[in-house]
Design a protein around this motif. Structure first.
Motif, PDB file in Angstrom:
ATOM      1  N   LYS A   3     -12.426  -8.790 -29.318  1.00  0.00           N
ATOM      2  CA  LYS A   3     -12.215  -9.926 -30.209  1.00  0.00           C
ATOM      3  C   LYS A   3     -10.743 -10.291 -30.254  1.00  0.00           C
ATOM      4  N   LEU A   4      -9.860  -9.300 -30.231  1.00  0.00           N
ATOM      5  CA  LEU A   4      -8.436  -9.611 -30.299  1.00  0.00           C
ATOM      6  C   LEU A   4      -7.986 -10.336 -29.047  1.00  0.00           C
ATOM      7  N   VAL A   5      -8.433  -9.863 -27.895  1.00  0.00           N
ATOM      8  CA  VAL A   5      -8.044 -10.518 -26.638  1.00  0.00           C
ATOM      9  C   VAL A   5      -8.574 -11.945 -26.600  1.00  0.00           C
ATOM     10  N   GLY A   6      -9.833 -12.140 -27.025  1.00  0.00           N
ATOM     11  CA  GLY A   6     -10.406 -13.477 -27.047  1.00  0.00           C
ATOM     12  C   GLY A   6      -9.647 -14.410 -27.969  1.00  0.00           C
ATOM     13  N   LEU A  13      -4.459 -21.087 -25.298  1.00  0.00           N
ATOM     14  CA  LEU A  13      -4.988 -22.294 -24.653  1.00  0.00           C
ATOM     15  C   LEU A  13      -4.836 -23.513 -25.545  1.00  0.00           C
ATOM     16  N   ALA A  14      -5.111 -23.342 -26.856  1.00  0.00           N
ATOM     17  CA  ALA A  14      -4.979 -24.467 -27.785  1.00  0.00           C
ATOM     18  C   ALA A  14      -3.542 -24.941 -27.866  1.00  0.00           C
TER      19      ALA A  14
ATOM     20  N   GLY B   6     -11.388 -32.145 -32.123  1.00  0.00           N
ATOM     21  CA  GLY B   6     -12.064 -32.054 -30.834  1.00  0.00           C
ATOM     22  C   GLY B   6     -11.532 -30.910 -29.992  1.00  0.00           C
ATOM     23  N   ILE B   7     -10.186 -30.775 -29.951  1.00  0.00           N
ATOM     24  CA  ILE B   7      -9.599 -29.673 -29.178  1.00  0.00           C
ATOM     25  C   ILE B   7      -9.975 -28.335 -29.802  1.00  0.00           C
ATOM     26  N   ALA B   8      -9.997 -28.263 -31.135  1.00  0.00           N
ATOM     27  CA  ALA B   8     -10.331 -26.999 -31.796  1.00  0.00           C
ATOM     28  C   ALA B   8     -11.779 -26.611 -31.535  1.00  0.00           C
ATOM     29  N   LEU B   9     -12.693 -27.588 -31.486  1.00  0.00           N
ATOM     30  CA  LEU B   9     -14.080 -27.270 -31.162  1.00  0.00           C
ATOM     31  C   LEU B   9     -14.195 -26.710 -29.753  1.00  0.00           C
ATOM     32  N   PHE B  10     -13.434 -27.293 -28.813  1.00  0.00           N
ATOM     33  CA  PHE B  10     -13.448 -26.793 -27.443  1.00  0.00           C
ATOM     34  C   PHE B  10     -12.951 -25.353 -27.395  1.00  0.00           C
ATOM     35  N   VAL B  11     -11.894 -25.063 -28.157  1.00  0.00           N
ATOM     36  CA  VAL B  11     -11.331 -23.706 -28.138  1.00  0.00           C
ATOM     37  C   VAL B  11     -12.261 -22.720 -28.821  1.00  0.00           C
ATOM     38  N   PHE B  12     -12.966 -23.160 -29.882  1.00  0.00           N
ATOM     39  CA  PHE B  12     -13.973 -22.277 -30.503  1.00  0.00           C
ATOM     40  C   PHE B  12     -15.075 -21.938 -29.518  1.00  0.00           C
ATOM     41  N   ILE B  14     -14.751 -21.671 -26.275  1.00  0.00           N
ATOM     42  CA  ILE B  14     -14.234 -20.689 -25.316  1.00  0.00           C
ATOM     43  C   ILE B  14     -14.141 -19.305 -25.967  1.00  0.00           C
ATOM     44  N   TYR B  15     -13.759 -19.254 -27.250  1.00  0.00           N
ATOM     45  CA  TYR B  15     -13.742 -17.976 -27.951  1.00  0.00           C
ATOM     46  C   TYR B  15     -15.135 -17.377 -28.029  1.00  0.00           C
ATOM     47  N   GLY B  16     -16.130 -18.260 -28.239  1.00  0.00           N
ATOM     48  CA  GLY B  16     -17.500 -17.770 -28.265  1.00  0.00           C
ATOM     49  C   GLY B  16     -17.948 -17.230 -26.930  1.00  0.00           C
ATOM     50  N   LEU B  17     -17.481 -17.825 -25.824  1.00  0.00           N
ATOM     51  CA  LEU B  17     -17.809 -17.297 -24.504  1.00  0.00           C
ATOM     52  C   LEU B  17     -17.211 -15.926 -24.290  1.00  0.00           C
ATOM     53  N   PHE B  18     -16.010 -15.669 -24.845  1.00  0.00           N
ATOM     54  CA  PHE B  18     -15.401 -14.354 -24.695  1.00  0.00           C
ATOM     55  C   PHE B  18     -16.137 -13.289 -25.475  1.00  0.00           C
TER      56      PHE B  18
END
Lengths: 236, 112, 85
Positions: A3-6, A13-14, B6-12, B14-18
């Protein structure tokens, strides 16, 4: 640990995206767009506008100016429909038995609502060049009417062979219309029928014809996908 | 503000994919990414002030200010392609379950 | 700030909250329901950004077809689990 790495990677990226786009000369601020230096200003040109002849400019872009991209999208949907039918192989099929029985309200109400949904979908497909809508939302509305029929009745199975024939015929006729544009006008998918006055129902050249074919094709594809999700093999 | 969302939704997404290890939640994260990206692309074409939606009543109305219609045509295509992608992904998830009897990727890696 | 900007700000905040809950939910059916709510809120954002074509398409697809496909997958998996026990 994961979770930390993610979290760190997503935050980085943001920050990269926001810092690149923030004060860039190529990316204007929200709302302060000068349409004169964008390509869309050519679509509002009067001479080109009367050549295509539809009141809805998004429809004019999708089926008139950039018709080849719409043909590519129709191909992608066709490939996904083939993929679903190919992975769940066709043997003798029957409906899945779920622990779910539709109650009285759903069974009676659905007969009225299905006809309303079908009429609305045909209206939206036919008036695609006059008001918002077009072939794609109208086609998925046909599929949602079929979905309601599936949910309300346990024994209902639509005619999958008829849907597949309809989908193939609609796709073939789209390509045939494009080839007719190549024969009568000068380019593939060019407008070869008269445009008429903007705002009438019979106007816009070949745009209503293409949208009707697209609506039928999308509707029958998604109905086939829904049927594949609710079926399984017959275990003897 | 809607562009940051919109950018924050995209980043969420990607976090969910991790983070997620369940196949269905990975597909949900991909859909969240697509929704965020569609919102961002449409917000590029917005014009503040008294602008209209891109539907023209007659040929005298071409001089008014409209929002940009080109991002809307692109996003219309993207939404329909998202349906096709999700349908195939869910069919593959069903086949994974019918063979390994679980949706969890860690258990599948151990049993292979 | 005009009325449209205030509405867009409120909708942005709610979108972020629901998206975070959709990605980190515990049960699968909760994640699917949050995804459906996220799709419906994005339809409101599309209408406020003056894009009616996209709003109609996303409304029909996001809340009808995608949610139905997810729910059918989860139901058929549970039925198989219940049958083998």
């Amino acid at each position: 640990m994961k979770k930390l790495v993610g979290f760190v990677v997503s935050l980085a990226l943001a920050l990269v995206i926001i810092l690149t786009l923030n004060e860039s000369a190529l990316f204007p601020a929200f709302g302060e767009v000068d349409l004169a230096e964008r390509i869309s200003s050519q679509y509002f040109n009067l001479a080109q506008f009367e050549a295509v002849g539809s009141a809805n400019i998004v429809t004019a872009i999708l089926a008139g100016y950039r018709g080849l991209d719409t043909l590519g999208e129709v191909t992608v949907l066709f490939i996904s429909s083939i993929g679903v039918a190919f992975i769940m192989a066709e043997q003798t099929r029957k409906r899945i038995e779920l622990d779910y029985k539709a109650n009285f309200m759903l069974r009676t109400g659905s007969r009225l609502i299905v006809s309303l949904i079908l009429v609305t979908s045909f209206y939206i497909i036919l008036h695609g060049h006059l008001s918002p809508g077009g072939g794609f939302p109208g086609g998925t509305m046909i599929a949602s009417a079929i979905l309601l029929l599936y949910l309300a009745d346990e024994e209902f199975r639509s005619n999958i062979r008829g849907f597949k024939i309809l989908e193939s015929l609609a796709g073939t006729f789209i390509v045939v219309t494009g080839l007719l544009g190549l024969i009568f006008a000068s380019a593939f998918l060019e407008n070869f029928l008269p445009s008429g006055t903007i705002g009438e129902l019979v106007s816009g050249g070949i745009i209503p014809i293409i949208y009707i074919l697209i609506g039928l094709k999308v509707g029958s594809e998604i109905s086939g996908i829904i049927d594949h999700f609710l079926s399984e093999e017959e275990t003897v | 503000m809607i562009q940051y969302a919109g950018i924050a939704l995209f980043v969420f997404g990607i976090y969910g994919l991790f983070v997620n290890r369940n196949v269905i939640k990975i597909i949900v994260s991909i859909n969240v990414m697509e929704i965020g990206l569609n919102i961002f692309i449409i917000s590029i074409g917005y014009v503040t002030g008294s602008s209209l939606a891109p539907i023209v009543s007659s040929t005298e109305d071409l001089g008014l200010v409209y929002v940009d219609p080109l991002p809307q045509a692109l996003v219309l295509t993207a939404i329909v392609i998202g349906v096709g992608t999700t349908a195939i992904a869910l069919v593959v998830a069903k086949m994974i379950h019918s063979q390994y009897h679980t949706f969890d990727l860690d258990e599948i890696e151990e049993s292979v | 700030m005009t009325f449209v900007e205030i509405l867009l700000l409120v909708i942005s905040v709610i979108l972020l909250v629901i998206a975070f809950m959709a990605v980190t939910a515990e049960k699968l059916i909760h994640a699917v329901l949050y995804l459906s709510a996220l799709s419906m809120l994005s339809v409101v954002a599309f209408v406020l950004l003056k894009a009616p074509d996209v709003a109609i398409t996303e409304a029909v697809i996001g809340s009808g077809i995608i949610t139905a496909l997810f729910v059918f997958t989860l139901l058929s998996v549970e039925r198989k689990k219940g049958k083998t026990e």
